[in-house]
Design an enzyme around this catalytic site. Structure first.
Site, PDB file in Angstrom:
ATOM      1  N   GLY A  41     -17.227  26.839   5.148  1.00 16.61           N
ATOM      2  CA  GLY A  41     -17.198  28.254   5.517  1.00 16.61           C
ATOM      3  C   GLY A  41     -18.313  29.011   4.834  1.00 16.61           C
ATOM      4  O   GLY A  41     -19.093  29.743   5.472  1.00 16.61           O
ATOM      5  N   ASN A  43     -21.050  27.806   3.366  1.00 15.12           N
ATOM      6  CA  ASN A  43     -22.390  27.346   3.778  1.00 15.12           C
ATOM      7  C   ASN A  43     -22.799  27.970   5.114  1.00 15.12           C
ATOM      8  O   ASN A  43     -23.958  28.359   5.310  1.00 15.12           O
ATOM      9  CB  ASN A  43     -22.410  25.820   3.956  1.00 15.12           C
ATOM     10  N   GLU A 140     -11.492  23.743   7.117  1.00 12.51           N
ATOM     11  CA  GLU A 140     -11.448  23.370   5.691  1.00 12.51           C
ATOM     12  C   GLU A 140     -10.523  24.283   4.881  1.00 12.51           C
ATOM     13  O   GLU A 140     -10.463  24.171   3.665  1.00 12.51           O
ATOM     14  CB  GLU A 140     -12.865  23.367   5.099  1.00 12.51           C
ATOM     15  N   GLY A 222     -27.226  14.807  15.423  1.00 14.02           N
ATOM     16  CA  GLY A 222     -28.248  14.487  14.415  1.00 14.02           C
ATOM     17  C   GLY A 222     -29.638  14.751  14.965  1.00 14.02           C
ATOM     18  O   GLY A 222     -29.860  15.743  15.650  1.00 14.02           O
ATOM     19  N   GLY A 225     -30.528  15.944  18.525  1.00 15.41           N
ATOM     20  CA  GLY A 225     -30.285  17.330  18.954  1.00 15.41           C
ATOM     21  C   GLY A 225     -28.811  17.588  19.171  1.00 15.41           C
ATOM     22  O   GLY A 225     -27.983  17.205  18.344  1.00 15.41           O
ATOM     23  N   ASP A 253     -23.312  22.578   8.998  1.00 12.93           N
ATOM     24  CA  ASP A 253     -23.099  23.989   8.626  1.00 12.93           C
ATOM     25  C   ASP A 253     -24.326  24.822   9.012  1.00 12.93           C
ATOM     26  O   ASP A 253     -24.190  25.957   9.500  1.00 12.93           O
ATOM     27  CB  ASP A 253     -22.846  24.114   7.121  1.00 12.93           C
TER      28      ASP A 253
HETATM   29  O1  RIB Z   1     -20.528  20.429   5.158  1.00 11.19           O
HETATM   30  C1  RIB Z   1     -20.902  20.185   3.847  1.00 11.19           C
HETATM   31  C2  RIB Z   1     -19.866  20.730   2.907  1.00 11.19           C
HETATM   32  O2  RIB Z   1     -18.667  20.038   3.095  1.00 11.19           O
HETATM   33  C3  RIB Z   1     -20.207  20.573   1.444  1.00 11.19           C
HETATM   34  O3  RIB Z   1     -20.890  21.696   0.944  1.00 11.19           O
HETATM   35  C4  RIB Z   1     -18.869  20.357   0.794  1.00 11.19           C
HETATM   36  O4  RIB Z   1     -18.471  21.461   0.066  1.00 11.19           O
HETATM   37  C5  RIB Z   1     -17.908  20.029   1.919  1.00 11.19           C
HETATM   38  O5  RIB Z   1     -16.948  20.957   2.027  1.00 11.19           O
END
Ligand code: RIB
Length: 309
Positions: A41, A43, A140, A222, A225, A253
């Site tokens: 989230g 990131n 997450e 990846g 694309g 992310d």
């Molecule tokens: O997508 C990468 C992230 O997944 C990492 O920064 C780690 O924190 C995990 O949650």
């Protein structure tokens, strides 16, 4: 300016590089150890904010040192933190990350406080949902928080992006309210049972999700694309680019944060996906997660360089 609300995780990343990943029962030596800001989230919020979006973060951290660092991080990245809660009992989450010689990663995430987010925690930000262009979430935190986020997006008729990572089963009832979903190949398989190995299998997996009610499916592939599918235009591959990989952690992310920003800014889906591919490509040339997210100026320079090669 794109306005986004992001209901998601913040955790601290504890990262080390190792020549190869340990097998069960094996201990391997690792290279330098580093600690950084992470959580899918957070990131994605950083990726969006560095590309110029106005981002409000809804998350929960502990009343501990890592929680203090999270708040400093959000302030430094110009991310609104009015809805970042501090939990009295749970500690801030942490992710143990290993990166091998090829730049591939392995992650064990303990969500800590953000894994205990409740419906009420999300509804505290209800007013903000009315003001934004797009809603963004991942898997997450807790499923209760995800469901509340989807419900609020629906109430205020806001497009919602779901990055289904890390995978948790998602009900059909929830999927039918998702505007954009951004799984990688593994998550697409976990969601649909179709192993994604090429364009044809990506199309089959995407069609299943569209039949469940998702408006647009974007499967990230990846360096190849991403594959975009909707019922209006069908499926198409949006080219990525080949670069020297340093660390793939956080590439998904980078993609989702960028894609959300560009769609909120009014770009057509294929153009948003293409630019998001470039953001993800640039991020994997750098070490780390949040800190590898590029600014618009860095992205422009990278795209200009790639077009000359
Ligand atoms: O997508 C990468 C992230 O997944 C990492 O920064 C780690 O924190 C995990 O949650």
């Amino acid at each position: 300016m794109a306005k986004i609300i992001d209901v998601g995780s913040y955790v601290v990343d504890l990262t080390s590089r190792t020549p190869h990943f340990p097998k069960p029962g094996e201990t391997v030596f690792a290279g330098p150890f580093s600690m950084g800001h992470g959580g899918k989230g957070s990131n994605q919020a950083v990726a969006a904010a560095r590309l110029g979006a106005s981002v409000t973060m809804v998350t929960k951290v502990g009343k501990d040192l890592f929680g203090d660092h999270a708040l400093e991080h959000f302030r430094k990245e110009n991310i609104r933190d009015d809805y970042v809660l501090r939990d009295e009992h749970e500690s801030t989450g942490a992710a143990l990350i290993g990166i091998d010689d090829t730049g591939e990663n392995m992650i064990i995430v303990a969500p800590g406080a953000c894994g205990t987010m409740t419906e009420e925690d999300v509804y505290r930000a209800e007013r903000e949902f009315q003001k934004v262009d797009m809603v963004l979430t991942q898997l997450e935190t807790s499923m209760e928080a995800v469901e509340a986020t989807v419900e609020l997006a629906r109430t205020f008729a806001k497009p919602i992006v779901l990055n289904p990572a890390p995978f948790q089963p998602v009900s059909d009832r929830l999927l039918k309210h998702i505007t954009y979903i951004t799984p990688n190949e593994t998550e697409a398989e976990q969601l649909t049972g179709v192993q994604v190995v090429d364009e044809e299998s990506a199309r089959m997996a995407a069609r299943i999700l569209v039949e469940k009610g998702v408006t647009t499916v974007i499967i990230t592939l990846g360096k190849r694309g991403c594959y975009v599918y909707d019922s209006e235009k069908g499926g198409r591959l949006i080219q990525g680019c080949s670069i020297n990989v340093c660390d793939t952690t956080g590439a998904g992310d980078a993609f989702t944060g960028a894609f959300t920003t560009y769609v909120a800014d009014g770009l057509a889906i294929d153009e948003a996906a293409y630019r998001a591919n470039m953001v993800a490509a640039l991020s994997v040339t750098r070490q780390g997660t949040a800190k590898s997210m590029p600014t618009t100026a860095e992205l422009e320079a990278f795209m200009a360089k790639m077009s000359q090669e």
